[in-house]
Each structure stands twice: as C-alpha cells, then as structure tokens.
Design a protein around this motif. Structure first.
Motif, mmCIF file in Angstrom:
data_model
loop_
_atom_site.group_PDB
_atom_site.id
_atom_site.type_symbol
_atom_site.label_atom_id
_atom_site.label_comp_id
_atom_site.label_asym_id
_atom_site.label_seq_id
_atom_site.Cartn_x
_atom_site.Cartn_y
_atom_site.Cartn_z
ATOM 1 N N MET A 132 0.723 -1.075 -0.009
ATOM 2 C CA MET A 132 0.089 -0.025 -0.040
ATOM 3 C C MET A 132 0.765 1.306 -0.134
ATOM 4 S SD MET A 132 -2.541 -1.246 2.916
ATOM 5 C CE MET A 132 -3.725 0.010 2.929
ATOM 6 N N GLY A 133 2.276 1.060 0.079
ATOM 7 C CA GLY A 133 2.975 2.296 0.096
ATOM 8 C C GLY A 133 3.176 3.146 1.314
ATOM 9 N N LEU A 134 2.724 2.308 2.582
ATOM 10 C CA LEU A 134 2.547 3.023 3.717
ATOM 11 C C LEU A 134 3.911 2.769 4.690
ATOM 12 C CD1 LEU A 134 -1.211 2.064 4.894
ATOM 13 C CD2 LEU A 134 -0.136 4.171 3.808
ATOM 14 N N ILE A 135 4.867 2.061 4.146
ATOM 15 C CA ILE A 135 5.959 1.934 5.090
ATOM 16 C C ILE A 135 6.516 3.549 5.222
ATOM 17 C CG2 ILE A 135 8.214 0.831 5.114
ATOM 18 C CD1 ILE A 135 6.129 -1.173 5.916
ATOM 19 N N GLY A 136 7.128 3.588 6.444
ATOM 20 C CA GLY A 136 7.585 4.917 6.358
ATOM 21 C C GLY A 136 6.740 5.984 6.704
ATOM 22 N N SER A 137 5.320 5.735 6.804
ATOM 23 C CA SER A 137 4.319 6.788 6.938
ATOM 24 C C SER A 137 3.826 6.462 8.282
ATOM 25 C CB SER A 137 3.453 6.893 5.759
ATOM 26 O OG SER A 137 2.282 7.205 6.185
ATOM 27 N N LEU A 138 3.510 7.698 9.022
ATOM 28 C CA LEU A 138 2.865 7.536 10.111
ATOM 29 C C LEU A 138 1.441 6.726 9.974
ATOM 30 C CD1 LEU A 138 3.607 10.765 11.951
ATOM 31 C CD2 LEU A 138 4.134 8.493 12.540
ATOM 32 N N TRP A 139 0.845 6.715 8.839
ATOM 33 C CA TRP A 139 -0.435 6.064 8.752
ATOM 34 C C TRP A 139 -0.404 4.680 8.914
ATOM 35 C CZ3 TRP A 139 -4.550 8.827 8.633
ATOM 36 C CH2 TRP A 139 -4.600 10.126 8.138
ATOM 37 N N SER A 140 1.009 3.869 8.626
ATOM 38 C CA SER A 140 0.941 2.447 8.978
ATOM 39 C C SER A 140 0.854 2.437 10.600
ATOM 40 C CB SER A 140 2.452 1.927 8.563
ATOM 41 O OG SER A 140 3.380 2.868 9.159
ATOM 42 N N LEU A 141 1.296 3.350 11.366
ATOM 43 C CA LEU A 141 1.063 3.103 12.917
ATOM 44 C C LEU A 141 -0.364 3.560 13.056
ATOM 45 C CD1 LEU A 141 4.196 4.828 14.789
ATOM 46 C CD2 LEU A 141 3.750 2.721 13.831
ATOM 47 N N VAL A 142 -1.052 4.375 12.410
ATOM 48 C CA VAL A 142 -2.354 4.652 12.690
ATOM 49 C C VAL A 142 -3.151 3.253 12.723
ATOM 50 C CG1 VAL A 142 -4.505 5.649 12.085
ATOM 51 C CG2 VAL A 142 -2.205 7.046 12.372
ATOM 52 N N LEU A 143 -2.886 2.606 11.772
ATOM 53 C CA LEU A 143 -3.807 1.244 11.354
ATOM 54 C C LEU A 143 -3.297 0.218 12.299
ATOM 55 C CD1 LEU A 143 -4.004 1.224 7.362
ATOM 56 C CD2 LEU A 143 -5.762 1.424 9.015
ATOM 57 N N ALA A 144 -1.661 0.121 12.393
ATOM 58 C CA ALA A 144 -1.389 -0.920 13.397
ATOM 59 C C ALA A 144 -1.604 -0.696 14.872
ATOM 60 C CB ALA A 144 0.237 -1.193 13.173
ATOM 61 N N HIS A 145 -1.702 0.357 15.179
ATOM 62 C CA HIS A 145 -2.125 0.548 16.794
ATOM 63 C C HIS A 145 -3.393 0.365 16.938
ATOM 64 C CE1 HIS A 145 1.650 3.549 17.511
ATOM 65 N NE2 HIS A 145 1.958 2.338 17.312
ATOM 66 N N ALA A 146 -4.387 0.645 15.861
ATOM 67 C CA ALA A 146 -5.888 0.222 16.052
ATOM 68 C C ALA A 146 -5.807 -1.242 16.109
ATOM 69 C CB ALA A 146 -6.521 0.337 14.557
ATOM 70 N N THR A 147 -5.102 -2.038 15.979
ATOM 71 C CA THR A 147 -4.973 -3.411 16.217
ATOM 72 C C THR A 147 -4.871 -3.691 17.666
ATOM 73 O OG1 THR A 147 -2.836 -3.991 15.684
ATOM 74 C CG2 THR A 147 -4.261 -4.379 13.963
ATOM 75 N N LEU A 148 -3.848 -2.939 18.228
ATOM 76 C CA LEU A 148 -3.872 -2.990 19.733
ATOM 77 C C LEU A 148 -4.851 -2.405 20.282
ATOM 78 C CD1 LEU A 148 -0.109 -1.374 19.872
ATOM 79 C CD2 LEU A 148 -0.489 -3.964 20.111
ATOM 80 N N ILE A 149 -5.604 -1.460 20.147
ATOM 81 C CA ILE A 149 -6.567 -0.636 20.783
ATOM 82 C C ILE A 149 -7.970 -0.988 20.681
ATOM 83 C CG2 ILE A 149 -7.642 1.881 20.935
ATOM 84 C CD1 ILE A 149 -4.705 2.925 19.983
ATOM 85 N N ILE A 150 -8.384 -1.499 19.432
ATOM 86 C CA ILE A 150 -9.764 -1.618 19.350
ATOM 87 C C ILE A 150 -10.283 -2.945 20.318
ATOM 88 C CG2 ILE A 150 -11.550 -2.767 17.688
ATOM 89 C CD1 ILE A 150 -10.211 -0.879 15.488
#
Lengths: 276, 301
Positions: A132-150
């Motif tokens: 998705m071209g998200l490596i190096g972008s903070l968007w990757s963290l937004v999505l990945a942290h959602a797996t921790l948070i939800i």
C-alpha cells in the motif's frame, strides 16, 4: 478497625520502604538527567546533583530531534485513537444494546485479538503496508495501533454503556428521536467520562508502542516516534546517560502526568470488566 | 416507501441498526487482524524470504515447521520463554498482591500511596529499559556499586555479557513494569469486598489469617485468574523490553520466541520461517490461557 500505635507506625514504615524501592528507578531517571557527566561517572554515586543541570534538557532538545519525535508520536496516537474510538463506540454500543446474532462470538473474537503476538501480526502487516506504500509513513502506525487498541476500547465501552440505563434512549425515542439521534444526543453526552477514560487509555497504548514503529518506520528518520528515536541515542561504546535520561523524561512525562491527574478514570476503565 | 424501509426506529428493524453499527469494527478487524493472520498462516507454509504480496504464491511446504522443530534454537527459545514467564509472573503477583493489600488498609494519605504504588504502569516500556540499562551499566551503574558495597562481589559485573546476569536484568525490568497491573486489578477486586464480611467473620472468631484465606482469596479468585492470563500473555509476547535491553543476547540467553520470530523476519528476512514460529507461539498462547482459565474461561468475557 482500631490499630495500635505500633501497628500504624509499622504500616507507614512499610509503605515508605516499599514506595521507596519501587519508585527509585523513576527518581533515578530524573536525578541522572540533572547530573553532570562527571557526577554520573563518580563512585560512590551522588544521589542528588550538586547543581541541577537544567540545561541538559535544552541541549537534548536542540541537538536531537526530540520534539519532532514527540510530535510524530502525538500524531500517530491521535490518529489511532480517533480511528479506534469511532469504530468501537459504535461496536460497543451495538454489543451492549442489541442482541445481534453472532454478536457474542464476534465479541469473543475481538477479545481473542488481545492474545495475538505482535511479532506474528507485524510480518503480514509489513507486507500489506508495503504494497500500500505506507512503510515509512505514520499512517502505518495509525492502522497498526488500531489492532492493539480496538479490542480494549470496544470492551471498555461496552462495559460502560451497560451501566447506562436503556430507559434513557427509549424516552428520547418516544419523544421522536431516531435511534442514532438518541445515541448521539442522549447516550454519548452521558457517557463522556467513559469516553474520555477510554480515549486516554488508547492514547497510552499507542504512545508506548515500539515494535510497530521500529518495523514500519526505520528507513524514514523524519517519521520516527519518540520511543524509536530514543533507542538510537545509546552509543555503541559510551552512552551519555544524562542526555538519554533527559530525553526519556520528555517521553515519559506526558504519560506520568496523565496518570497522576486522571488515575481514577484510567484505572476505572482498566478494571471495568474484571470484577464481574 | 423507501424511507419507511430505512426507518430503523421500527422495532422490527432495530436489530438492523445493531448490525450496521458493528459493521465498521468488523470490517476493520477483518482487514487488519483476520486477513493478516491468514497471510501469516499461509506464509508459514511457504519457503519465502521477503514477503511481497504481489509475487506469485510459492508452493505449499511443511519445511518451515520441520526445520523449526529440529532446531536447537527453537527449543532454547521455548525454554527461555517458559523461564521468563514463570519468574516474571510469580514475582509480579507477589509484589502486586503485596502492594495492593498494603494500600488497601485505611490510613492517612492512602490515595497518594495508591497513586505511587502503581506509577511504573505509566512509564512506557522503552523508557523502563533506558532506566534499567543505566542502573545495570557495567562501568558506572548503580547496581555494581551496590553489589560491591554489600560485599556480594568484589569486581564489576558486566551484566549484559553474562548470560545468567542478563536474564535477571530482563526479568527485573519486566517485573518492575508488570507488577502495577496486578496491583491495580487486585485493588479493584479488594474494594468490591463488603466490610461486613470481615466483621461477621470476626464476630465468629476468625483470626486475621483465616479472614484472608477464607474471604479475601476466594473473592479475589476470578480477578486473579483473568489477571494471571493477561500477565502471562504479556510476558509471552513482549518484544520491546527484551529487544531494546539485550536484543536476545548474550548467547541467546534472553532470546524468547517473540525475539526469535522478529529476528528471523526482519533480521534475516526469512518471513516464512518466522511466520511458522509466530504461529507456534500463538498456539502456545491460546493453549496456555485455556489451561489457566479452564472451565472458568467464560469469566474472562
């Protein structure tokens, strides 16, 4: 219960010893940040700096991109909290109010997600984010942290909605409110403390992450979060422990302050389902 | 007509709203948890280095699992993980339970004491690592000075190059970071016990130990059960503390399954092999938590 003076005294002594030992590492972090390099390297160690070096904080702030790292951490945390909250407010409300078919097993599943090792999830996510071209972008963290948070927020909010009487929105609907209108105009305002506690807890989870940041952001220095950045300050041979401690204070302080001022709410959310 | 169709306020349509509200969560969880999980499972059955989703799928193979179970590294990691889980969980419970019982007493400044006892909970893991890496620093660290002062050792210990010492540094850091959670959960449990229970027991002549054993412990049991599962899973899966503190070394003395998975994936880019380790870890996590909760597993939900 009445205690003898001796019992009271031993209680206070015990408390002082226990708190002293357990909190010493935090104290030591602040002391180290305020000490000179010479003081750090002397034996016996000085447990209070002769002249507190407040300038170390300024030095670290200018020599290292601490504030950029903190800003990145903040952005990632705000993004993942916003995403997770929107999604889990709806899901938590649904699980609390509607007897949805399969809702229970779905709820169980969301909870099982808590058991997933991050190291397992991080491998496919890396591949997905790369395509998705998200490596190096903070968007990757937004999505990945959602797996921790939800998984946490959905259950905290469900528990919170359970404590709000159904009659509240039923009355609103009798008065002509739509079900969604009742949720937004009646339930959510009443649930504000619960929403705030949940959001804070989610913020803490995102702020503390290291594994995802290290995997997705390593090649993009400009997007490093604070936890990732500070690990690069440890030298291979010599580490300036006063500087790294000062940086650590910058990173830990926001969360420590949130905890000190809002402990009641944070802990209330954390223990919500535990007493049942 | 179509408006009435969308009228979710009608009792017969209300459950639709229930589904609708769940939809975003289901979609997101499917996208970022379920789908990746299947990708992982799939990767674990392929001989694959760098995982690219666009590349054609490699043929199905059990090689990763064969290699894994034949690898002494894997069994070493299992052993390290189990040791760490046992040591850290036991200590977290001892300290957490002790502090909770201590601040559950009535005294002046109780609120403040509660706040302080659980404070390490608020320190991010990486920062805890910074603190303990400094305390255990081999040249100027406080712990060496303390050890020499107490006469335990006469020369500086290099905590991070000595396998046993490094294991204990990791364990101590994790205990310090992990006990507040037990403390917080136990305290919440303790506060749900009505004072009347104790008063009634006292009237019946129960001593302090009996009151603790027959009232406190049984009432706390469900909370302790859930808490133990969460603590064990936390130690099982932790990456950040060990990764930053020792990176699995020295001589793999602190290489847990999580560290092994991560290093295989992002150190050697053996994504297939790493996924196999991850899947095995997941299975172990699930089995461990089912065993711990047993028939009471419902209590968790």
């Amino acid at each position: 219960m009445q205690r003898t003076t001796l019992q009271t005294l031993s209680l206070y002594v015990g408390l002082a010893v226990v708190c002293g030992v357990l909190l010493f590492p935090i104290y030591w972090l602040f002391v180290t940040a305020l000490s000179t390099l010479a003081e750090i390297r002397q034996l016996p160690p000085s447990f209070w700096p002769a002249e507190p070096q407040w300038s170390t904080f300024a030095k670290v702030g200018t020599e290292r991109p601490i504030f950029l790292w903190l800003w990145n951490s903040t952005l990632a945390a705000l993004g993942s909290v916003a995403l997770s909250m929107v999604v889990s407010v709806f899901a938590g409300y649904s699980l609390s109010r509607f007897s949805v078919k399969g809702g229970r097993s779905l709820g169980l599943f969301i909870l099982t997600a808590k058991m997933l090792p991050a190291t397992l999830l991080v491998i496919p996510l890396f591949g997905i984010f790369r395509s998705m071209g998200l490596i190096g972008s903070l968007w990757s963290l937004v999505l990945a942290h959602a797996t921790l948070i939800i998984p946490f927020t959905t259950w905290m909010l469900k528990g919170y909605f359970d404590t709000i009487p159904r009659e509240l929105e039923q009355a609103a609907m009798v008065d002509g409110c739509s079900p969604l209108g009742a949720l937004f105009r009646v339930v959510l305002p009443v649930a504000t403390p619960g929403l705030a506690a949940t959001a804070l807890y989610a913020f803490v989870l995102s702020w503390a992450d290291y594994a995802y940041a290290r995997t997705f952001l390593t090649n993009a220095q400009g997007s490093w979060t604070a936890n990732l950045g500070i690990t690069t300050m440890k030298g291979e041979y010599v580490t300036d422990w006063n500087e790294i401690s000062a940086a650590a204070v910058f990173i830990a302080l926001p969360i420590i302050l949130i905890y000190l001022f809002l402990e009641r709410y944070l802990v209330g959310g954390l223990t919500a389902g535990a007493e049942k | 007509m179509s408006l009435r169709f969308l009228d979710l306020a009608r009792p017969s349509r209300q459950h639709w709203l229930g589904y609708l509200l769940l939809l975003p969560a289901v979609a997101l969880v499917a996208l970022i948890i379920v789908y990746p999980l299947f990708v992982s499972l799939d990767l674990s059955f392929q001989k694959i280095g760098m995982a690219t989703l666009s590349a054609p799928r490699k043929p199905f193979t059990l090689e990763n699992y064969h290699k894994l179970f034949a690898s002494p590294d894997f069994w070493n990691s299992c052993w390290v993980t189990i040791k760490l889980v046992v040591v850290v969980s036991a200590a977290c419970f001892a300290v957490g339970l002790g502090t909770a019982l201590l601040v559950n007493n009535r005294f002046k400044g109780r609120t403040l004491a509660r706040l302080f006892v659980a404070l390490p909970w608020a320190v991010p893991e990486v920062i805890a690592v910074v603190i303990f890496a400094w305390i255990f620093d081999s040249s100027f660290g406080l712990m060496n000075w303390l050890f020499i002062k107490l006469g335990i050792t006469s020369q500086m210990i290099n905590w991070f190059s000595e396998p046993t010492a490094a294991f204990w540094v990791v364990a101590i850091t994790m205990i310090w970071k992990g006990y507040p959670f037990v403390s917080i959960m136990t305290l919440a449990g303790l506060q749900s016990i009505p004072e009347d229970f104790y008063n009634a027991a006292k009237v019946d002549g129960a001593n302090a130990f009996q009151r603790f054993w027959y009232i406190t412990i049984p009432v706390l049991m469900p909370v302790l059960g859930v808490t133990s599962v969460l603590v064990v899973l936390w130690v099982f899966r932790d990456l950040s503390i060990i990764k930053v503190l020792t990176d699995g070394g020295p001589l793999k003395a602190t290489q847990t399954l999580s560290i092994m998975t991560y290093d295989q994936a992002f150190g050697f880019f053996n994504m297939g092999y790493a996924s196999a380790i991850g899947i095995v870890t997941l299975v172990l996590c699930v089995v461990a938590s089912l065993l711990m909760l047993g028939r009471k597993s419902q209590a968790m939900y």
